[in-house]
Design a protein around this motif. Structure first.
Motif, mmCIF file in Angstrom:
data_model
loop_
_atom_site.group_PDB
_atom_site.id
_atom_site.type_symbol
_atom_site.label_atom_id
_atom_site.label_comp_id
_atom_site.label_asym_id
_atom_site.label_seq_id
_atom_site.Cartn_x
_atom_site.Cartn_y
_atom_site.Cartn_z
ATOM 1 N N MET A 1 -3.159 6.148 -0.219
ATOM 2 C CA MET A 1 -4.149 7.196 -0.107
ATOM 3 C C MET A 1 -5.563 6.624 -0.172
ATOM 4 O O MET A 1 -6.431 7.036 0.573
ATOM 5 C CB MET A 1 -3.916 8.191 -1.238
ATOM 6 C CG MET A 1 -4.799 9.364 -1.181
ATOM 7 S SD MET A 1 -4.015 10.580 -0.138
ATOM 8 C CE MET A 1 -4.675 12.030 -0.745
ATOM 9 N N GLU A 2 -5.736 5.708 -1.093
ATOM 10 C CA GLU A 2 -7.046 5.086 -1.237
ATOM 11 C C GLU A 2 -7.423 4.307 0.022
ATOM 12 O O GLU A 2 -8.582 4.291 0.432
ATOM 13 C CB GLU A 2 -7.034 4.142 -2.448
ATOM 14 C CG GLU A 2 -8.392 3.573 -2.772
ATOM 15 C CD GLU A 2 -8.344 2.709 -4.009
ATOM 16 O OE1 GLU A 2 -8.955 1.639 -3.944
ATOM 17 O OE2 GLU A 2 -7.722 3.095 -5.015
ATOM 18 N N HIS A 3 -6.452 3.702 0.639
ATOM 19 C CA HIS A 3 -6.679 2.959 1.871
ATOM 20 C C HIS A 3 -7.171 3.896 2.987
ATOM 21 O O HIS A 3 -8.066 3.526 3.757
ATOM 22 C CB HIS A 3 -5.389 2.236 2.285
ATOM 23 C CG HIS A 3 -5.532 1.423 3.528
ATOM 24 N ND1 HIS A 3 -6.328 0.304 3.584
ATOM 25 C CD2 HIS A 3 -4.984 1.585 4.754
ATOM 26 C CE1 HIS A 3 -6.265 -0.188 4.807
ATOM 27 N NE2 HIS A 3 -5.441 0.570 5.533
ATOM 28 N N GLN A 4 -6.619 5.082 3.048
ATOM 29 C CA GLN A 4 -7.033 6.053 4.065
ATOM 30 C C GLN A 4 -8.481 6.505 3.819
ATOM 31 O O GLN A 4 -9.253 6.688 4.765
ATOM 32 C CB GLN A 4 -6.092 7.255 4.071
ATOM 33 C CG GLN A 4 -4.715 6.929 4.597
ATOM 34 C CD GLN A 4 -3.780 8.116 4.490
ATOM 35 O OE1 GLN A 4 -4.048 9.073 3.757
ATOM 36 N NE2 GLN A 4 -2.670 8.026 5.198
ATOM 37 N N PHE A 5 -8.821 6.676 2.561
ATOM 38 C CA PHE A 5 -10.213 7.051 2.244
ATOM 39 C C PHE A 5 -11.186 5.934 2.647
ATOM 40 O O PHE A 5 -12.275 6.199 3.141
ATOM 41 C CB PHE A 5 -10.371 7.369 0.749
ATOM 42 C CG PHE A 5 -9.912 8.738 0.369
ATOM 43 C CD1 PHE A 5 -10.432 9.865 0.999
ATOM 44 C CD2 PHE A 5 -8.959 8.909 -0.632
ATOM 45 C CE1 PHE A 5 -10.013 11.122 0.629
ATOM 46 C CE2 PHE A 5 -8.531 10.173 -1.005
ATOM 47 C CZ PHE A 5 -9.054 11.291 -0.374
ATOM 48 N N GLN A 6 -10.751 4.718 2.408
ATOM 49 C CA GLN A 6 -11.601 3.585 2.782
ATOM 50 C C GLN A 6 -11.788 3.535 4.300
ATOM 51 O O GLN A 6 -12.894 3.297 4.777
ATOM 52 C CB GLN A 6 -10.986 2.268 2.266
ATOM 53 C CG GLN A 6 -11.849 1.051 2.512
ATOM 54 C CD GLN A 6 -13.160 1.124 1.763
ATOM 55 O OE1 GLN A 6 -13.212 1.615 0.631
ATOM 56 N NE2 GLN A 6 -14.228 0.672 2.411
ATOM 57 N N ILE A 7 -10.739 3.755 5.044
ATOM 58 C CA ILE A 7 -10.822 3.770 6.510
ATOM 59 C C ILE A 7 -11.736 4.912 6.963
ATOM 60 O O ILE A 7 -12.605 4.726 7.825
ATOM 61 C CB ILE A 7 -9.413 3.905 7.144
ATOM 62 C CG1 ILE A 7 -8.596 2.640 6.888
ATOM 63 C CG2 ILE A 7 -9.535 4.163 8.648
ATOM 64 C CD1 ILE A 7 -7.152 2.755 7.327
ATOM 65 N N LEU A 8 -11.574 6.077 6.371
ATOM 66 C CA LEU A 8 -12.417 7.227 6.701
ATOM 67 C C LEU A 8 -13.878 6.932 6.357
ATOM 68 O O LEU A 8 -14.783 7.216 7.142
ATOM 69 C CB LEU A 8 -11.931 8.466 5.952
ATOM 70 C CG LEU A 8 -12.721 9.746 6.185
ATOM 71 C CD1 LEU A 8 -12.649 10.165 7.651
ATOM 72 C CD2 LEU A 8 -12.205 10.856 5.281
#
Length: 86
Positions: free
Chosen positions: A1-8
């Protein structure tokens, strides 16, 4: 989930940088266009003044030559200091 936030977050950051560059270019172009509009009459007036100056310089040179042309130089002519009044 944190990875997706970083990508966003990275995508948003990239888009904001892209918009910033586009905005800077737009503002710069707008300012340059306005400056060009204001400079056009000044440049035209400058060109006219340069032409007038050149014409005046030519006229002054002509008048200087003409003035010298009418001068007469006499050599070995005795000058009398006290001439009789008529």
């Amino acid at each position: 989930m944190e990875h997706q936030f970083q990508i966003l977050f990275d995508k948003m950051k990239f888009e904001m940088q892209k918009q910033t560059v586009e905005l800077k270019e737009s503002i710069t172009n707008s300012i340059m266009e306005k400056m060009d509009e204001k400079l056009k009459p000044i440049l035209a007036e400058n060109k006219d003044l340069q032409i007038k100056l050149l014409n005046l310089e030519r006229e002054v040179e002509y008048l200087k030559r003409d003035k010298k042309h009418n001068n007469i130089i006499l050599f070995k002519l005795n000058e009398k200091k006290n001439l009789p009044q008529v």
